[in-house]
Design a protein around this motif. Structure first.
Motif, short mmCIF file in Angstrom:
data_model
loop_
_atom_site.label_atom_id
_atom_site.label_comp_id
_atom_site.label_asym_id
_atom_site.label_seq_id
_atom_site.Cartn_x
_atom_site.Cartn_y
_atom_site.Cartn_z
N UNK A 27 11.23 -17.98 40.23
CA UNK A 27 10.22 -16.89 40.23
C UNK A 27 9.26 -17.29 39.19
N UNK A 28 9.01 -16.16 38.24
CA UNK A 28 8.16 -16.75 36.99
C UNK A 28 8.88 -16.73 35.75
N UNK A 29 10.27 -16.75 35.86
CA UNK A 29 11.02 -16.82 34.67
C UNK A 29 11.44 -18.20 34.07
N UNK A 30 11.30 -18.58 32.83
CA UNK A 30 11.71 -19.79 32.21
C UNK A 30 13.04 -19.41 31.60
N UNK A 31 14.22 -20.30 31.93
CA UNK A 31 15.53 -20.03 31.31
C UNK A 31 15.84 -21.66 30.79
N UNK A 42 4.24 -8.82 34.50
CA UNK A 42 4.25 -10.30 34.85
C UNK A 42 5.15 -10.99 35.48
N UNK A 43 6.16 -10.24 35.73
CA UNK A 43 7.52 -10.55 36.10
C UNK A 43 8.34 -9.82 36.98
N UNK A 79 9.06 -9.36 40.27
CA UNK A 79 10.14 -9.90 40.95
C UNK A 79 11.69 -9.72 40.41
N UNK A 80 11.55 -10.50 39.13
CA UNK A 80 12.93 -10.49 38.40
C UNK A 80 13.20 -9.06 37.79
N UNK A 134 -1.04 -12.83 43.29
CA UNK A 134 -0.79 -13.83 41.99
C UNK A 134 -1.79 -15.03 42.28
N UNK A 151 22.46 -18.81 28.10
CA UNK A 151 20.83 -18.61 29.13
C UNK A 151 20.00 -18.20 28.02
N UNK A 152 18.88 -19.00 27.68
CA UNK A 152 17.91 -18.74 26.75
C UNK A 152 16.57 -18.41 27.57
N UNK A 153 16.16 -17.14 27.58
CA UNK A 153 14.73 -17.10 28.14
C UNK A 153 13.79 -17.60 27.34
N UNK A 154 12.87 -18.19 27.95
CA UNK A 154 11.49 -18.68 27.18
C UNK A 154 10.60 -17.59 27.26
#
Lengths: 167, 638
Positions: free
Chosen positions: A74-78, B92-93, B95-96, B250, B466-469
């Motif tokens: 989606x739009x999440x970078x992990x 901005x996110x 969906x998640x 988007x 899990x590291x979120x950026x």
């Protein structure tokens, strides 16, 4: 050997499809999640982040020394470690890097590399739009392809940067 | 006056704490990296005739909780039943974030969706149809930019307006729905289970959630469905997909500033050299910029001390030698500490910290630590006690214990005054390098201890990482000010409290019996009794006593020496130490016993006295051995 890690599956609709583990996907690959064998706790957290079978992952960047890797869903970078990503089975989406495709006929679509790499491709006489045939090979080894009737051995690292599409 | 409770819930790093600050007018620290809030924080505000209690919960991705911070959030929602839940969502996110939203709605509490970070949404050219979103989800949706403040009046009005359109939307396929309703009926047949939301309990049971199972225990049998949790998750995402498709527009993927910065900062070859240079720059910046301020303060305290001596008798001595010289020797380093936090604030708020964790994860892995354990270690450079609290994000019990035990070896900022004073006295131009070397040693020791404890505790599990950026952000002046102040203020508090108290005690000890020369004072007697133990390390009784008092709070080591020094600490240190034993003292101060506050936190977090006691004995012997070996080798070489 080949079938240990790269599982081949016959799918009636799509023809030959190659299923590999996520850690084997080079940078810039797009792939669809098939299934994961992760422990429950971790799997449910990934689910909360949108990592479900059928969803697309983009492999963005590998850290220095190749581990961990940043993925985009989606739009999440992990970022995930190889220890964890090796439990996730995925199916690369074309255009896919040459290193993950199984034997068959392909068309070269683009190069994901710097100037030196492109120079190297030139000297090997591999061009964009060219048709190549991939011969059976073992995973992680050099890849044997036939281009313009010539037999060329392409190193694994280089094959990561050549993106091809099914002919 | 009516009392209501509002819980704030949402994914990590979506701006819950900013929103909490905006609502309650408090100044909680907000970071641009996940996992800062590990316990619930409460605040309150008044609105019309309501007294509103606000609870800020730790950030979570799902309600299927595993680690302690996730459990805190989930338990609050299920057991305490807040009157209202504000689900903070990163616009901005969408969906998640909506995954958690659906789970929250399923618990049956009244939910309001706070669509936050709308400024970023505009920047990224994303369009969201808020009204349609509200209609599809059946809950009020409010747009906010929490970092710029919120309109409490309109939020509360639409949150409390009782137009809760109870829309039943179809998320799950019929066979699952049938299953849920049959279990819901079973649940309602049991009086003990009535206080739990039936639909949430039914869905969680089918998902195989351990908490839900423990509630039901053996009241009735739960029908097993193969792959049910997967089917449920899929159904939720299908629903979210259809909603998002309808409400969100988007632009095609574009090359953002974050992408460009990441290309450089996480570069395969340049990434690590850049990381090291940034760390070094922070050191240089902190020390060079704070030096003039510290000098000024130091001079000020000297002058103040000499004025104090004009007061006749013991009072002058207490104020001049005890309070001003002692407490002043620590306060001199306040600019240093504040500038250090200021630079760390820039790193954290900009979003670089997650990238740093990503870059060095490979290294952490080699030391059998997960990347998540990196966060408490890093915070340890600020304060060990608060850093140990953040180990709650770790799932494995053993891994958590190991993280707690190695944390005191990261050199907290309270130890900085000790290094600074010694370096200034002995190493001159190489002072900055001497301190930097201590920091490097601190990292090496902490990581090596991780290997040893892993071996001793037979730890095999490592928490998957899990590291979120997060996106890069320009740190705001307001954010940095809050950060620096919230981290630095406890130094000032400590200086006025425990350090002041300890200094008075030290002064008394060194001046009793009355009018005796300092060599015959009580302090000297105590120090001299214990000093033989430290003799092999080249520490005399002054240093011994200072180290003992330093166990209360590390800064007290400096104030105690300051009290003995009668004003000129650097000169005094020159008479009792030489460069080799001075560096040994820095090593000893780095490694020996965690301070009282850290010991108390260890007790609290591990639930037993065993571990703080173990930590004290272990680190004391380690410090002794290291300092001893260093001196032996150093004297051989020189």
């Amino acid at each position: 050997m080949l079938y240990d890690k790269i599982l081949l599956r016959i799918d009636l609709n799509k023809g030959m499809v190659c299923i590999i583990t996520l850690n084997k996907c080079p940078e810039n690959t797009r792939c669809i999640i098939v299934e994961s064998d992760l422990p429950d706790a971790f799997r449910s957290r990934l689910m909360g982040l949108g990592w479900l079978p059928g969803r697309e992952i983009k492999v963005l960047r590998k850290a220095p020394f190749g581990d961990p890797t940043i993925y985009l869903v989606d739009s999440t970078e992990i970022s995930l470690r190889e220890d964890d990503s090796k439990f996730i089975k995925v199916e690369p989406v074309y255009p896919a890097p040459l290193s993950v495709v199984s034997e068959g006929k392909y068309v070269v679509l683009r190069f994901e590399g710097g100037r030196v790499f492109i120079q190297k491709m030139k000297s090997l006489e591999i061009k964009i739009g060219q048709e190549i045939t991939v011969l059976p090979h073992e995973e992680g080894c050099k890849i044997n392809v036939i281009a313009d009737g010539k037999n060329i051995l392409i190193g694994y690292g280089m094959a990561n940067k050549i993106f091809v599409e099914k002919k | 006056m009516k009392e209501i409770t509002i819980a704030l819930i949402g994914n990590p790093n979506v701006g819950k704490t900013s929103f909490f600050n905006a609502l309650t007018g408090s100044h909680q620290y907000v970071a641009n990296w996940p996992g800062v809030t590990v316990e619930k924080k409460t605040g309150s505000f008044k609105w019309n005739d309501y007294n509103v209690k606000v609870v800020d919960l730790p950030g979570i991705y799902t309600l299927n909780a595993r680690s302690i911070d996730e459990r805190i959030a989930r338990d609050f929602l299920i057991n305490e039943r807040p009157d209202l839940v504000f689900n903070i969502v990163d616009g901005t996110n969408l969906k998640r974030n909506l995954y958690l939203t659906i789970q929250v709605i399923e618990t049956g509490v009244k939910t309001v969706l706070i669509l936050n970070q709308m400024d970023e949404v505009k920047n990224l050219d994303i369009k969201i149809d808020t009204r349609e979103l509200s209609k599809r989800l059946g809950i009020p949706v409010i747009e906010t930019i929490a970092t710029k403040g919120v309109d409490i009046d309109s939020i509360m009005k639409s949150a409390l307006s009782d137009s809760s359109r109870q829309i039943r939307y179809e998320i799950y396929p019929k066979e699952l729905e049938d299953l849920f309703s049959s279990i819901s009926r079973d649940i309602q047949n049991h009086d003990e289970l009535k206080k739990f939301p039936p639909r949430w309990l039914a869905i969680s049971l089918i998902e195989g959630d351990d908490f839900a199972k423990s509630i039901v225990r053996d009241h009735f049998a739960v029908p097993q469905e193969k792959d049910a949790s997967l089917k449920i998750a899929k159904a939720r995402y299908d629903f979210i997909d259809s909603v998002v498709k309808q409400v969100e527009q988007r632009p095609k993927e574009i090359w953002t500033i974050t992408d460009a910065l990441d290309h450089v900062f996480t570069h395969k070859i340049l990434g690590i050299p850049i990381f090291i240079s940034i760390m070094w720059m922070i050191f240089e910046f902190t020390f060079s910029i704070s030096a003039p301020f510290s000098d000024l303060l130091s001079k000020g305290f000297d002058d103040l001390g000499s004025y104090a001596h004009l007061i006749p008798g013991w009072a002058g001595s207490l104020v001049g030698d005890g309070l001003i010289s002692g407490v002043g020797s620590v306060l001199t380093f306040v600019p240093l500490i504040f500038f250090l936090f200021f630079s760390m604030g820039i790193l954290e708020d900009s979003g670089y910290m997650s990238r740093a964790a990503f870059l060095i994860d490979r290294l952490m892995h080699r030391f059998r630590l997960s990347g998540r354990a990196f966060i408490p270690l890093l915070l340890g450079f600020g304060c060990n006690a608060s850093a140990i609290m953040t180990t709650r994000t770790l799932e494995g019990e053993k891994e958590r214990l190991i993280s707690i035990l190695i944390n005191p070896f990261t050199t907290c900022s309270a130890r900085l005054p000790i290094y600074a004073v010694i370096s200034a006295a002995f190493f001159g131009a190489f002072g900055g390098f001497a301190i930097f070397s201590i920091y490097m040693i601190s990292i090496v020791v902490a990581l090596s201890m991780a290997i040893i404890f892993n071996f001793l505790l037979k730890n095999k599990e490592t928490t998957p990482l899990i590291i979120e950026m997060p996106r890069y952000k320009t740190p705001t002046a307001k954010g940095l000010a809050i950060y620096t102040w919230s981290r630095g203020k406890h130094f000032l508090k400590k200086a006025g409290g425990i350090i002041l108290g300890a200094t008075v005690v030290v002064w008394l000890l060194s001046n009793l019996p009355f009018n005796a020369p300092i060599q015959d004072s009580l302090a000297a007697q105590i120090g001299k009794t214990i000093a033989p133990i430290f003799k092999p390390l080249g520490f005399d009784w002054h240093v011994t006593l200072a180290l003992i008092f330093g166990g209360i709070a590390k800064e007290v080591t400096v104030t105690t020496l300051g009290t003995f020094a009668n004003g000129n600490l650097e000169e005094f240190l020159g008479t009792i130490l030489n460069p080799v034993s001075a560096y040994a003292l820095m090593l000893f101060a780095l490694l020996y016993i965690p301070c009282v506050a850290t010991q108390a936190t260890m007790k609290m977090e591990t639930g037993s006295y065993k571990w703080p006691v173990f930590s004290v004995i272990w680190s004391l012997s380690l410090a002794y051995a290291v300092a001893f070996l260093f001196e032996k080798i150093a004297y051989l070489v020189i």
